[in-house]
Scaffold this active site. Structure first.
Site, short mmCIF file in Angstrom:
data_model
loop_
_atom_site.label_atom_id
_atom_site.label_comp_id
_atom_site.label_asym_id
_atom_site.label_seq_id
_atom_site.Cartn_x
_atom_site.Cartn_y
_atom_site.Cartn_z
N LYS A 183 51.37 -35.74 -3.63
CA LYS A 183 50.47 -35.79 -2.47
C LYS A 183 49.14 -36.47 -2.83
O LYS A 183 49.00 -36.98 -3.93
CB LYS A 183 50.28 -34.38 -1.90
CG LYS A 183 51.61 -33.67 -1.56
CD LYS A 183 52.33 -34.26 -0.35
CE LYS A 183 53.78 -33.87 -0.25
NZ LYS A 183 54.09 -32.49 0.02
C1 LIG Z 1 55.22 -31.53 0.47
C2 LIG Z 1 55.36 -31.03 1.85
C3 LIG Z 1 55.43 -29.66 2.15
C4 LIG Z 1 55.54 -28.60 1.10
O1 LIG Z 1 54.54 -28.67 0.16
P1 LIG Z 1 54.65 -27.78 -1.18
O2 LIG Z 1 53.22 -27.71 -1.62
O3 LIG Z 1 55.52 -28.55 -2.11
O4 LIG Z 1 55.20 -26.47 -0.81
C5 LIG Z 1 55.48 -29.28 3.48
N1 LIG Z 1 55.48 -30.18 4.47
C6 LIG Z 1 55.44 -31.50 4.21
C7 LIG Z 1 55.42 -32.45 5.37
C8 LIG Z 1 55.39 -31.96 2.91
O5 LIG Z 1 55.40 -33.28 2.67
#
Ligand SMILES: *Cc1c(COP(=O)(O)O)cnc(C)c1O
Length: 394
Positions: free
Chosen positions: A193
């Site tokens: 991210k």
């Molecule tokens: C990465 C992601 C999540 C989950 O994030 P985590 O921190 O890995 O639990 C949820 N929704 C979207 C759209 C994502 O891209």
């Protein structure tokens, strides 16, 4: 990096300052439940203009806490869009609620507000209105929150923004997360991210009751707050008032997240430079480039391209050619309703055709802080070659 090194579609950017911050937390008295977590919460709330922030060990946990705080339970329905990571839907299933989906807009790839409006008319007639709608700001591009918010007022549902892709993004001039158009907004700090805390997530809100509910449920349903305790026999004392979870973020994670947050604006600026460079390199190719609204500033989590419709069946070969050339392209997303788990709940191929068509034709090119111009050239060159070889482009 040598010219043929593997280029992932996304990865973290860790500096010496981040490493020093984590080492400081390791040498401190607290590895968890110390001062870094609340510092990170306060800094992030200030950054996005939210009243309260609650850290969690992942965005998935934060989405679950958000659903719980809004009272989602077994007889409720929660709607999201199929073009997302499974966590956007699973959070409702954790609460025992049923999940439904709203198809995407073919131009923006996010939840289509018109389709949401249509679906709400039918749901109202059948007495099956959703308790919560979870729009997802895909690739960092905000949904049409004014329209979705207006529908929430008309039909009385809550909104959780899944902003896992969108920390640092803005919508109509204000930061995603400021709560103008939602009850709760959730960010992810997974390494792919925009900023990372290794694993981690945060839920932000302007409602102190929701914030308190999420905080309590992230720490086993317990409280030490004097105004909530039924008695106060001594300083050791805490009470469990409800059944919660251990969703705590550690001090190491918070130290990393806090350090990364200070670089958020620079990270997004660099992603925009890479975006502009890709647009220049790829503009003569017959592919769709990521949508950018004039009313939103994307955080550019991803760079999804779209093959022309008649060439959808060549996506596999193009994907394989790029992977063979050590370019870690990825596909975002397999429509959630087509997962075997959701098919077992009654969804079928064909239920959400725009998201399914998009899935057939999309490919995410590498985009991350630290991706070099030479690497972008290589990606563009291999992509161009494979489009020629597959007769998508002459
Ligand atoms: C990465 C992601 C999540 C989950 O994030 P985590 O921190 O890995 O639990 C949820 N929704 C979207 C759209 C994502 O891209």
């Amino acid at each position: 990096m040598t010219p043929t090194d593997f280029i992932p579609y996304g990865r973290q950017s860790i500096g010496e300052d981040d490493i020093a911050a984590v080492v400081r937390s390791l040498r401190s008295d607290f590895l968890t439940q110390g001062p870094c977590v609340s510092e990170f919460e306060q800094a992030l709330a200030a950054k996005v203009g939210a009243g309260y922030a609650v850290a969690a060990n992942s965005a998935t946990s934060a989405l679950h806490l958000a659903c719980l705080a809004l009272g989602v339970s077994a007889n409720d329905s929660v709607w999201t869009c199929p073009n997302t990571f499974i966590a956007s839907a699973n959070c409702a299933r954790y609460c025992g609620a049923s999940v439904d989906f709203v198809d995407i807009d073919p131009r923006t790839y996010v939840m289509c507000a018109d389709k949401l409006a249509e679906k709400l008319i039918h749901a109202k007639a059948n007495g099956k209105l959703p308790k919560v709608v979870i729009p997802v700001h895909f690739a960092g591009q905000s949904c049409d929150m004014v329209a979705i918010y207006a529908l929430s007022e008309e039909y009385g549902f809550h909104i959780i923004e899944d902003a896992s892709h969108a920390i640092g993004a803005t919508y109509r001039g204000t930061p995603v997360g400021n709560g103008q158009y939602s009850d709760i907004c959730v960010f992810s700090f997974h390494p792919v991210k925009i900023i990372t805390s290794a694993e981690g997530g945060m839920a932000v809100t302007n409602d102190p009751v929701l914030a308190n509910h999420m905080r309590t449920h992230a720490q086993q349903g317990t409280t030490k707050s004097p105004d909530e305790l039924t008695q106060m026999p001594g300083d050791w004392y805490y009470e469990q008032h409800t059944l919660g979870f251990n969703y705590r973020m550690t001090e190491l994670q918070a130290a990393l997240g806090l350090s990364q947050l200070s670089k958020l604006d620079d990270f997004i600026a660099e992603r925009h430079e890479q975006f502009a460079r890709y647009v220049e390199l790829l503009s003569d190719l017959p592919i769709g480039l990521p949508f950018q609204a004039e009313w939103a500033h994307s955080s550019l989590h991803l760079f999804p391209i779209l093959l022309p419709k008649p060439h959808a069946q060549k996506r596999r070969a193009i994907f394989d050619a790029l992977r063979q050339a050590n370019i870690g392209v990825q596909v975002h997303y397999i429509p959630v309703h087509t997962q075997p788990y959701y098919q077992a709940l009654g969804f079928q191929l064909g239920d959400f055709p725009i998201a399914e068509d998009y899935y057939q034709r999309t490919l995410s090119l590498p985009l991350f802080v630290g991706l070099s111009a030479e690497q972008q050239d290589r990606v563009a060159q291999v992509l161009r070659q494979s489009l020629i070889e597959n007769e998508v482009f002459a």
